[in-house]
Write a protein that holds these residues in place. Structure first.
Motif, PDB file in Angstrom:
ATOM      1  N   PRO A  73      36.967  43.880  40.296  1.00  0.00           N
ATOM      2  CA  PRO A  73      37.535  42.674  40.893  1.00  0.00           C
ATOM      3  C   PRO A  73      36.449  41.843  41.558  1.00  0.00           C
ATOM      4  O   PRO A  73      35.459  42.379  42.075  1.00  0.00           O
ATOM      5  CB  PRO A  73      38.515  43.227  41.933  1.00  0.00           C
ATOM      6  N   LYS A  74      36.622  40.530  41.543  1.00  0.00           N
ATOM      7  CA  LYS A  74      35.709  39.635  42.259  1.00  0.00           C
ATOM      8  C   LYS A  74      36.446  38.335  42.545  1.00  0.00           C
ATOM      9  O   LYS A  74      37.425  37.983  41.859  1.00  0.00           O
ATOM     10  CB  LYS A  74      34.454  39.370  41.443  1.00  0.00           C
ATOM     11  N   PHE A  75      36.008  37.642  43.569  1.00  0.00           N
ATOM     12  CA  PHE A  75      36.643  36.378  43.928  1.00  0.00           C
ATOM     13  C   PHE A  75      36.623  35.431  42.729  1.00  0.00           C
ATOM     14  O   PHE A  75      35.600  35.270  42.065  1.00  0.00           O
ATOM     15  CB  PHE A  75      35.945  35.733  45.120  1.00  0.00           C
ATOM     16  N   GLY A  78      38.189  38.943  38.273  1.00  0.00           N
ATOM     17  CA  GLY A  78      37.355  39.994  37.694  1.00  0.00           C
ATOM     18  C   GLY A  78      37.934  40.453  36.365  1.00  0.00           C
ATOM     19  O   GLY A  78      38.649  39.702  35.694  1.00  0.00           O
ATOM     20  N   ASP A 224      42.656  38.887  42.627  1.00  0.00           N
ATOM     21  CA  ASP A 224      41.365  38.197  42.787  1.00  0.00           C
ATOM     22  C   ASP A 224      41.327  36.790  42.187  1.00  0.00           C
ATOM     23  O   ASP A 224      40.683  35.888  42.731  1.00  0.00           O
ATOM     24  CB  ASP A 224      40.221  39.050  42.226  1.00  0.00           C
ATOM     25  N   LYS A 225      42.021  36.556  41.076  1.00  0.00           N
ATOM     26  CA  LYS A 225      41.941  35.249  40.420  1.00  0.00           C
ATOM     27  C   LYS A 225      42.575  34.124  41.247  1.00  0.00           C
ATOM     28  O   LYS A 225      42.346  32.940  40.978  1.00  0.00           O
ATOM     29  CB  LYS A 225      42.585  35.289  39.034  1.00  0.00           C
ATOM     30  N   ARG A 228      39.315  32.301  45.782  1.00  0.00           N
ATOM     31  CA  ARG A 228      37.942  32.015  45.342  1.00  0.00           C
ATOM     32  C   ARG A 228      36.878  32.536  46.301  1.00  0.00           C
ATOM     33  O   ARG A 228      35.709  32.668  45.931  1.00  0.00           O
ATOM     34  CB  ARG A 228      37.765  30.507  45.152  1.00  0.00           C
ATOM     35  N   TYR A 233      41.081  34.315  50.950  1.00  0.00           N
ATOM     36  CA  TYR A 233      41.694  35.637  51.120  1.00  0.00           C
ATOM     37  C   TYR A 233      42.317  35.745  52.508  1.00  0.00           C
ATOM     38  O   TYR A 233      43.466  36.179  52.658  1.00  0.00           O
ATOM     39  CB  TYR A 233      40.634  36.720  50.920  1.00  0.00           C
ATOM     40  N   GLU A 270      32.527  41.072  53.380  1.00  0.00           N
ATOM     41  CA  GLU A 270      33.379  40.674  52.261  1.00  0.00           C
ATOM     42  C   GLU A 270      33.904  41.896  51.507  1.00  0.00           C
ATOM     43  O   GLU A 270      34.043  41.895  50.280  1.00  0.00           O
ATOM     44  CB  GLU A 270      32.643  39.717  51.306  1.00  0.00           C
ATOM     45  N   LEU A 274      40.802  43.636  47.258  1.00  0.00           N
ATOM     46  CA  LEU A 274      40.873  42.714  46.134  1.00  0.00           C
ATOM     47  C   LEU A 274      41.107  43.501  44.846  1.00  0.00           C
ATOM     48  O   LEU A 274      40.449  44.527  44.615  1.00  0.00           O
ATOM     49  CB  LEU A 274      39.560  41.936  46.042  1.00  0.00           C
ATOM     50  N   THR A 275      42.024  43.039  44.006  1.00  0.00           N
ATOM     51  CA  THR A 275      42.316  43.718  42.738  1.00  0.00           C
ATOM     52  C   THR A 275      42.460  42.700  41.612  1.00  0.00           C
ATOM     53  O   THR A 275      42.765  41.539  41.847  1.00  0.00           O
ATOM     54  CB  THR A 275      43.629  44.526  42.820  1.00  0.00           C
ATOM     55  N   VAL A 276      42.260  43.182  40.396  1.00  0.00           N
ATOM     56  CA  VAL A 276      42.470  42.354  39.208  1.00  0.00           C
ATOM     57  C   VAL A 276      43.951  42.326  38.839  1.00  0.00           C
ATOM     58  O   VAL A 276      44.503  41.290  38.482  1.00  0.00           O
ATOM     59  CB  VAL A 276      41.637  42.875  38.014  1.00  0.00           C
TER      60      VAL A 276
END
Length: 406
Positions: A73-75, A78, A224-225, A228, A233, A270, A274-276
């Motif tokens: 996952p990423k801002f 992911g 996460d999507k 940004r 968040y 940070e 956060l998850t996909v």
């Protein structure tokens, strides 16, 4: 004469005790995912059996295991790099042997089970590509039945208990229990998701009441999507907290309620939840049937509980499932009687005996001040007997999804 015991319970009601702990694992929690799949598969098989033969054949699909996948996952969004693996096991009737015509009728158990599992996953996990992100492996064991036995089953109005087991139920829910239950349901509702799509389905709510103060600690996956950066968040967390505080004012009126969300977050680093996909199953968290909520949707260490995994067990004669649901139905009806403050019900079966004739049905009642248990006892027994007389209605409620198993 059924062995129904009604007695007064001389203990403090749950609301008057100094401390109370209540937990609910939300729909996207790996354990709840397994519970939901197991029950969905059982219901699908029940409907298939009824369509084919007019009766529910033997099955138990309560052995569902989830092995966590792997995601990055990423801002901003992911990706999944290793799928979640779900194993369907247990046993089910896969063929009917017609000895008179010397033939075997094969039943589509495996395809029915996989279809039911995928449909459930699509309904619950909004941000998962079920065909790409999840592997559903069916290893349900084969069972067979003689066609004569199937016809005989249709004649028998009341099945015989498959085991010597017990079920437990109580009513009404305490304020803390209602708040925990309704908080998770609200956060996983279409209304909330449409308003704040960043909220994932893996939500765990832990409630602690100390005197007049209730503290909710919520673990909530964020998609996460939809965020940004860490500021967006934080804004999601803020909005959700405000929503839960508003809900708490309606449910826990008179209590001081504190809301904590994702307390392990470290904004400076940070490091956040956060998850996909919206579930921790994407990051190695595993799941199994029966490790989470009881049939009333809660985990309640301050109340009587059964360790039974109800989801996926057959609704015909598996008393571990039927009696836990039945105990809650009886307790809820008795709790509505005048003079009843709290009601606790325990039902014990005896293997091989009709399920409407339990070995014992124990009812404990905390009465309101000024009420005599002797005046309540006949009405409580009447309610218990009515449910036992109509126990096949419980089976119907289970198959139609009108009662919860987790």
């Amino acid at each position: 004469m059924r062995n129904i015991i009604v007695k007064k319970l001389n203990v403090e009601p749950i609301e008057e005790r100094p401390v109370e702990i209540v937990e609910r694992k939300g729909l996207g929690h790996p354990d709840s995912i397994c519970d939901g799949i197991a029950e969905s598969v059982s219901r699908a098989l029940c409907k298939m059996y009824i369509e084919e033969f007019g009766t529910i054949l033997h099955h138990n699909t309560d052995q569902v295991e989830l092995v966590g996948g792997h995601a990055y996952p990423k801002f901003g969004g992911g990706e999944m790099v290793n799928p979640i693996y779900i194993l369907l096991s247990g046993r089910a009737t896969m063929e009917i042997v017609d000895k008179n015509n010397n033939k075997i009728v094969k039943l589509p158990v495996g395809t029915t089970a996989v279809k039911a599992a995928k449909e459930y996953l699509k309904k619950v996990l909004r941000n998962v590509d079920v065909d790409k992100d999840i592997i559903v492996d069916c290893r349900i064991g084969q069972g067979s039945m003689d066609l004569v036995d199937v016809f005989e089953r249709q004649k028998n109005e009341v099945p015989l208990a498959n085991d010597t087991s017990f079920g437990v139920g109580y009513a009404p829910l305490s304020t803390t229990e209602k708040l925990v239950l309704e908080t998770e349901k609200f956060l996983n509702s279409d209304k909330l998701k449409n308003e704040i799509p960043a909220v994932g389905e893996d939500i765990k709510v832990m409630g602690l009441r100390e005197g007049n103060k209730i503290t909710l600690t919520i673990a909530m996956a964020v998609i996460d999507k939809h965020v940004r950066n860490v500021e967006e968040y934080k804004e999601v967390i803020k909005k959700v907290k405000e929503k839960v505080e508003s809900l708490a004012k309606k449910i826990a009126n008179g209590y001081d309620v504190e809301i904590n969300i994702n307390t392990a977050d470290d904004y400076d680093r940070e490091s956040v939840y956060l998850t996909v996909t919206g579930t921790s199953a994407e990051m190695g968290d595993d799941g199994s049937v029966g490790r989470g909520n009881r049939v009333n949707g809660l985990i309640t260490p301050f109340r009587p509980m059964s360790m039974e995994a109800a989801s996926g067990k057959n609704p015909v004669n598996h008393v571990g499932k039927i009696y836990n649901i039945l105990a809650n139905l009886i307790a809820n009806d008795i709790a509505k009687l005048e003079g009843v403050k709290e009601c606790y019900v325990r039902i014990l079966s005896q293997i091989g005996k009709p399920i409407n004739e339990p070995r014992a049905l124990d009812i404990e009642i905390i009465t309101e001040n000024g009420y005599d248990i002797k005046d309540i006892e006949p009405k409580a027994k009447e309610i218990a007997n009515k449910w036992l007389d109509n126990i096949m209605e419980v089976q119907k409620m289970i198959v139609e999804g009108r009662v919860n198993t987790f």
